[in-house]
Design a protein around this motif. Structure first.
Motif, PDB file in Angstrom:
ATOM      1  N   VAL A   2     -12.559   5.619   4.292  1.00  0.00           N
ATOM      2  CA  VAL A   2     -12.668   4.329   4.991  1.00  0.00           C
ATOM      3  C   VAL A   2     -12.498   4.495   6.498  1.00  0.00           C
ATOM      4  N   TYR A  54      -8.821   5.681   0.898  1.00  0.00           N
ATOM      5  CA  TYR A  54      -8.178   4.439   0.438  1.00  0.00           C
ATOM      6  C   TYR A  54      -8.741   4.065  -0.921  1.00  0.00           C
ATOM      7  N   GLN A  57      -3.242   4.832  -0.005  1.00  0.00           N
ATOM      8  CA  GLN A  57      -3.901   5.286   1.218  1.00  0.00           C
ATOM      9  C   GLN A  57      -3.465   6.696   1.572  1.00  0.00           C
ATOM     10  N   LYS A  75      -8.189   0.701  -3.736  1.00  0.00           N
ATOM     11  CA  LYS A  75      -7.481  -0.452  -4.287  1.00  0.00           C
ATOM     12  C   LYS A  75      -7.101  -0.149  -5.730  1.00  0.00           C
ATOM     13  N   VAL A  88      -9.361   8.963   6.785  1.00  0.00           N
ATOM     14  CA  VAL A  88      -8.499   7.991   6.119  1.00  0.00           C
ATOM     15  C   VAL A  88      -9.178   7.677   4.788  1.00  0.00           C
ATOM     16  N   GLN A 131       1.134  12.010  14.461  1.00  0.00           N
ATOM     17  CA  GLN A 131       1.399  12.980  13.404  1.00  0.00           C
ATOM     18  C   GLN A 131       2.120  14.165  14.045  1.00  0.00           C
ATOM     19  N   VAL A 159     -12.372   2.297  13.603  1.00  0.00           N
ATOM     20  CA  VAL A 159     -12.876   3.469  12.874  1.00  0.00           C
ATOM     21  C   VAL A 159     -12.519   3.400  11.392  1.00  0.00           C
ATOM     22  N   GLY A 160     -11.779   2.398  10.999  1.00  0.00           N
ATOM     23  CA  GLY A 160     -11.440   2.278   9.588  1.00  0.00           C
ATOM     24  C   GLY A 160     -11.011   0.866   9.261  1.00  0.00           C
ATOM     25  N   ARG A 161     -11.247   0.467   8.023  1.00  0.00           N
ATOM     26  CA  ARG A 161     -10.831  -0.862   7.565  1.00  0.00           C
ATOM     27  C   ARG A 161     -10.105  -0.694   6.231  1.00  0.00           C
ATOM     28  N   VAL A 177       0.871  -1.183   0.000  1.00  0.00           N
ATOM     29  CA  VAL A 177       0.000   0.000   0.000  1.00  0.00           C
ATOM     30  C   VAL A 177       0.902   1.225   0.000  1.00  0.00           C
ATOM     31  N   ASN A 210      -3.510   8.919   4.856  1.00  0.00           N
ATOM     32  CA  ASN A 210      -3.687   8.635   6.279  1.00  0.00           C
ATOM     33  C   ASN A 210      -4.436   9.707   7.040  1.00  0.00           C
ATOM     34  N   PHE A 211      -4.409  10.935   6.493  1.00  0.00           N
ATOM     35  CA  PHE A 211      -4.814  12.041   7.359  1.00  0.00           C
ATOM     36  C   PHE A 211      -5.269  13.219   6.497  1.00  0.00           C
TER      37      PHE A 211
END
Lengths: 160, 160
Positions: free
Chosen positions: A136, A157, A113, A159, A155, B69, B136-138, A76, A115-116
């Motif tokens: 996600v 994401y 992904q 694929k 977050v 972070q 909270v996320g997957r 990822v 992250n923030f």
């Protein structure tokens, strides 16, 4: 617009883009008072591939790509994108993100992904969604916005 | 069981805990072949506070805490916990996590986040949920498990 790997000669232009964005402090969870040298070390660190978006010899944006995790998580990738102040609204971020998705696929990454993503950064959230990312995860109150106080971070994401 | 800050003299015991966990490769997204020296540099890096859980003079577990972070994201901490092989099922991870939650609150953190809990790690997921964390996320297929192939990773979060 041409998107190519950053070269040492691009450092000045990259600094002109990333330092104001970091100082602003509303979209990236980076120390807003970090020095220009530290900002360049971060953006061009050896674990990252860094690119620039150039139009007519002027660098309008820059992005990096890196594995988001090591070991079993290394398929990822994570990217960060910044556009030059004054060059927003011209599709620079969209072009860089599309470039990064292609580059990630060709590099064998299976997903991308973020992250923030600061939830108040509507333009970014909408753009990433338009380019196939899903929200996600939501981190409640995870970001101290300099004006709006504590706001959520997302977050995102996709694929590949 | 006493939980205290790691000291230089604890390095051997810490290595005995973290290196087998890293080699195993089923729970942490770290390079399973990293050297012991690199593993210690990672676990004891200057951006982290590192603790050990000691019982009768034997170190049974270790954890770190760091800001997840920088900048506006620095009020959320991240932790990693590892228990000595053979000492599982004795409440070591639970004790370390409870200690970390108290330490995080006293340090002014507003939340704790686990970025990448491997979804097949049922025991960890259940323990973190029992201690107040929410999924909270997957991240679909984000982790290559050495036996089970690509499995999901979870983002877990708790406001403090």
């Amino acid at each position: 617009m041409q998107i190519r790997r950053a070269q040492p000669a691009d450092e000045r232009a990259i600094a002109e883009i990333i330092v104001p964005t970091i100082r602003d402090g509303t979209t990236y969870s980076l120390d807003s008072e970090m020095t220009e040298a530290d900002a360049l070390l971060y953006w061009l660190s050896p674990d990252k591939e860094t690119f620039v978006a150039e139009d007519d010899g002027i660098i309008l944006g820059t992005y990096y790509m890196r594995p988001n995790q090591a070991g079993g998580g290394r398929y990822v990738c994570n990217c960060g994108y910044m556009t030059r102040a004054g060059a927003t609204g011209r599709g620079v971020a969209r072009a860089m993100c599309l470039h990064s998705l292609t580059h990630a696929r060709s590099g064998g990454y299976r997903a991308m992904q973020f992250n923030f993503v600061v939830a108040t950064n509507d333009r970014a959230v909408r753009l990433w969604q338009a380019l196939g990312f899903q929200i996600v995860g939501r981190l409640e109150g995870a970001f101290q916005h300099p004006i709006e106080g504590f706001v959520d971070a997302l977050v995102m994401y996709q694929k590949l």
